[in-house]
Design a protein around this motif. Structure first.
Motif, mmCIF file in Angstrom:
data_model
loop_
_atom_site.group_PDB
_atom_site.id
_atom_site.type_symbol
_atom_site.label_atom_id
_atom_site.label_comp_id
_atom_site.label_asym_id
_atom_site.label_seq_id
_atom_site.Cartn_x
_atom_site.Cartn_y
_atom_site.Cartn_z
ATOM 1 N N CYS A 15 0.859 -1.184 0.000
ATOM 2 C CA CYS A 15 0.000 0.000 0.000
ATOM 3 C C CYS A 15 0.897 1.236 0.000
ATOM 4 C CB CYS A 15 -0.909 -0.005 1.234
ATOM 5 S SG CYS A 15 -1.817 1.530 1.484
ATOM 6 N N SER A 16 0.626 2.229 -0.856
ATOM 7 C CA SER A 16 1.478 3.419 -0.953
ATOM 8 C C SER A 16 1.282 4.371 0.210
ATOM 9 C CB SER A 16 1.194 4.160 -2.270
ATOM 10 O OG SER A 16 -0.157 4.573 -2.306
ATOM 11 N N ILE A 17 0.286 4.109 1.069
ATOM 12 C CA ILE A 17 0.067 4.978 2.245
ATOM 13 C C ILE A 17 0.813 4.429 3.450
ATOM 14 C CG2 ILE A 17 -1.647 5.928 3.837
ATOM 15 C CD1 ILE A 17 -3.647 5.938 1.551
ATOM 16 N N CYS A 18 0.546 3.159 3.817
ATOM 17 C CA CYS A 18 1.205 2.579 4.995
ATOM 18 C C CYS A 18 2.513 1.889 4.654
ATOM 19 C CB CYS A 18 0.264 1.614 5.715
ATOM 20 S SG CYS A 18 -0.129 0.124 4.749
ATOM 21 N N LEU A 19 2.777 1.677 3.323
ATOM 22 C CA LEU A 19 3.999 1.035 2.835
ATOM 23 C C LEU A 19 4.136 -0.408 3.323
ATOM 24 C CD1 LEU A 19 6.540 3.990 3.246
ATOM 25 C CD2 LEU A 19 5.167 3.386 1.259
ATOM 26 N N ASN A 40 -9.495 5.300 3.820
ATOM 27 C CA ASN A 40 -10.571 5.956 4.574
ATOM 28 C C ASN A 40 -10.018 6.972 5.559
ATOM 29 O OD1 ASN A 40 -12.962 4.868 3.470
ATOM 30 N ND2 ASN A 40 -12.694 2.953 4.588
ATOM 31 N N GLU A 41 -8.969 6.606 6.281
ATOM 32 C CA GLU A 41 -8.361 7.550 7.228
ATOM 33 C C GLU A 41 -7.763 8.746 6.488
ATOM 34 O OE1 GLU A 41 -5.552 5.656 9.730
ATOM 35 O OE2 GLU A 41 -7.055 4.564 10.902
ATOM 36 N N HIS A 42 -7.203 8.508 5.294
ATOM 37 C CA HIS A 42 -6.639 9.601 4.501
ATOM 38 C C HIS A 42 -7.725 10.599 4.123
ATOM 39 C CE1 HIS A 42 -4.061 11.649 1.620
ATOM 40 N NE2 HIS A 42 -5.027 11.522 0.719
ATOM 41 N N TRP A 43 -8.875 10.081 3.680
ATOM 42 C CA TRP A 43 -9.951 10.988 3.293
ATOM 43 C C TRP A 43 -10.592 11.647 4.508
ATOM 44 C CZ3 TRP A 43 -12.280 7.290 -0.942
ATOM 45 C CH2 TRP A 43 -11.534 7.419 -2.119
ATOM 46 N N ASN A 44 -10.629 10.943 5.629
ATOM 47 C CA ASN A 44 -11.220 11.529 6.838
ATOM 48 C C ASN A 44 -10.415 12.728 7.335
ATOM 49 O OD1 ASN A 44 -13.285 9.657 6.887
ATOM 50 N ND2 ASN A 44 -12.256 8.280 8.309
ATOM 51 N N SER A 45 -9.104 12.736 7.068
ATOM 52 C CA SER A 45 -8.240 13.804 7.581
ATOM 53 C C SER A 45 -8.001 14.919 6.570
ATOM 54 C CB SER A 45 -6.886 13.213 7.996
ATOM 55 O OG SER A 45 -6.245 12.613 6.885
ATOM 56 N N ASN A 46 -8.666 14.878 5.406
ATOM 57 C CA ASN A 46 -8.500 15.919 4.392
ATOM 58 C C ASN A 46 -9.850 16.476 3.984
ATOM 59 O OD1 ASN A 46 -5.490 15.964 3.378
ATOM 60 N ND2 ASN A 46 -6.016 13.818 3.753
ATOM 61 N N ASP A 47 -9.817 17.737 3.490
ATOM 62 C CA ASP A 47 -11.061 18.391 3.065
ATOM 63 C C ASP A 47 -11.521 17.893 1.705
ATOM 64 O OD1 ASP A 47 -10.973 19.882 5.363
ATOM 65 O OD2 ASP A 47 -9.872 21.538 4.422
#
Length: 548
Positions: A15-19, A40-47
């Motif tokens: 995964c390119s987010i958690c590597l 999901n966590e990435h989208w939850n923390s961004n506008d």
């Protein structure tokens, strides 16, 4: 599967987010794959809903579904990786320095895989097998290999240390909890471990902060040393400049003294030469007459002697040399007068050099000053760049905001200063009246006021009587050798100092000392009315060019 193919697969399934290898892989509409929880966590923390890889924007949050194909591939990859890890773990390795050796091995000690808290022994893979297969040994407590197993056992009851006594702040076994510490408060080792670990984390963070502070202090000290070195180099250069100039003056004075003495000697020698030449001429004539007299006195011709006697009887006319003499040149007080003159010259030169050095020093604190149109008196015209101001006979219609001066033709600089040092220069060329300096923020801008430190103004001016004054309460007359064409203004806020300089002459005009500044200070400019065109030249804020 080869190592190369395994490596390629591992890269493909990260995964390119958690590597890490995918967990519940899902696909975005743009075709990229991520762990479901990661995206999901990435989208939850961004506008915005952006793809972390290609940055494509989704206007509504995409509905995500598990990608079964990739999920199956990840599962297969995990199984193959586990098999590979299992096969590699079967390869026996000798214990290296720092690793725990097997206590059972004879000869070469192999690396221990586990330590038994019951047997107090560490085992390699081969010797560990009974603990994994025999039912009696399976009940033993195995941990990752550690040295000094006896330290993990209760010295009194010979049981593993499994609890932490919060009352005595020590590790105890189960028997200790019911015998020696039965009224005490206990927690499992893991629970106390987590608490202590958290505290250690805080301690580590605090230590790191302390390290960082000290590193910053080291940088600060190094920077101070660099500044000190720069200052030392600057002082040495200035010292060389001053003393070289002084030594050149001394050398010139010495050469002039020697030339004066030698000129006197040459004059005396020339006078003596002229006297000697004249005396030698008279001696030559006297010798000639002596020869004629002697010859006549020996003559036997009576008639000849008597006929020539009248012309030879008297001594020929000569100069009276009785009072003539060449006096040795007098050098009395010549050196004393030369030294006195040198002292006066050096004093003037030193004052000039020190004034130049002082101006050069304050010019290092030059700041960029521009005029603030919100403060300008309605009759004032400001240039577009905010560097020039002059008076206009036509009053402009401007909003009467609190900052604006409405009684006197004054404008302040935009920049304010509440600490440190600053310096700026203003051209006053061709003006017959002006005032410059600094003013505090709370000055009276709407009515009658007097320019004085008591009222918040530290200024000098050129009056309509063509006189220079420092407006220090009762004005102080300033006796200047020449009319300044450019005036420098220097302020040291902490020292309470405001100084004015004639830039071209490199001379101090006046200093306000012992001032007490408690507010913001602003550069102050007053061009005064045109006086029928005589005072129409502008005040110009100039860039500072340090004197050589």
């Amino acid at each position: 599967m080869s190592a190369a193919s395994c490596l390629r697969s591992e890269d493909q399934f990260r995964c390119s987010i958690c590597l890490d290898v995918f967990t519940d892989p899902v696909s975005t509409p743009c075709g990229h794959n991520f762990c479901k929880n990661c995206i999901n966590e990435h989208w939850n923390s961004n506008d915005q809903y952006l793809c972390p890889l290609c940055k494509e924007t989704f206007y509504t949050r995409p509905e995500l579904h598990i990608n079964t194909f990739i999920s199956e591939m990840v599962s297969q990859f995990r199984q193959e990786a586990q098999q590979k890890a299992s096969s590699s773990s079967s390869e026996q390795q000798a214990a290296k320095p720092g690793e725990v050796p097997c206590d059972v091995c004879t000869g070469t000690k192999l690396k221990a895989l586990k330590s038994c808290l019951v047997c107090l022994t560490s085992y390699c893979e081969t010797h560990l097998e009974p603990h994994l297969t025999k039912s009696v040994l399976k009940r033993h407590q195995l941990i990752d290999p550690v040295e000094n197993l006896e330290d993990r056992m209760c010295m009194k009851h010979d049981k593993p240390l499994e609890l932490f006594c919060k009352t005595d702040q020590t590790c105890v076994c189960m028997l200790c909890s019911v015998l020696d510490h039965k009224t005490h408060e206990f927690v499992p080792l893991k629970e106390e471990y987590e608490g202590k670990k958290a505290k250690l984390g805080k301690t580590e963070a605090e230590i790191q902060k302390m390290i960082q502070k000290r590193r910053l202090k080291i940088e600060e000290i190094k920077h101070s040393v660099d500044l000190s070195e720069e200052a030392a180099d600057r002082e040495k250069a200035e010292g060389v400049q001053v003393f070289t100039a002084l030594m050149q003056s001394v050398e010139r004075s010495l050469n002039e003294l020697i030339e004066t003495i030698e000129e006197k000697q040459r004059t005396a020698e020339k006078q003596a030469e002229d006297f000697i030449k004249e005396l030698e001429q008279e001696i030559s004539e006297l010798k000639k007459r002596s020869s004629e007299v002697e010859k006549l006195s020996h003559s036997e011709d009576h008639l000849h002697l008597l006929q020539n006697f009248p012309s030879l009887k008297a001594v020929p006319p000569t100069k009276d040399w009785t009072e003539v003499c060449v006096h040795p040149s007098s050098y009395e007080r010549t050196v004393v007068r030369a030294v006195a003159q040198l002292e006066e010259t050096l004093s003037k030169q030193m004052k000039k050099l020190l004034a130049e050095l002082e101006l050069k020093r304050v010019q290092q604190y030059a700041v960029d000053v521009t005029l603030d149109p919100n403060t300008a008196y309605p009759h004032l015209i400001l240039s577009a760049d905010g560097k020039q101001v002059k008076y206009s006979d036509v009053k402009k219609k401007l909003p009467d905001n609190p900052e604006r001066f409405t009684h006197y033709c004054i404008v302040l600089g935009k920049q304010s200063f509440s600490s440190g040092t600053f310096y700026f220069e203003v051209q006053v060329k061709e003006k017959t009246r002006w005032a410059l300096g600094v003013a505090r923020e709370s000055i009276n801008r709407k009515g009658d006021t007097t320019l004085s430190p008591h009222n918040g103004f530290w200024t000098i001016w050129l009056t309509n009587r063509n006189e220079y004054e420092a407006l220090a309460g009762p004005p102080v007359d300033l006796s200047l050798k020449s009319d300044p064409q450019k005036v420098g203004v220097f302020v040291n806020y902490e020292e309470g100092l405001v100084s004015f300089y004639d830039v071209d002459a490199a001379a101090l005009i006046y200093s306000f000392t012992g001032c007490s500044f408690t507010e913001k200070l602003y550069p102050f400019f007053c061009p005064y009315p045109n006086d029928g065109g005589k005072n129409s030249a502008p005040l110009i804020i100039c860039p500072v060019n340090q004197t050589e």
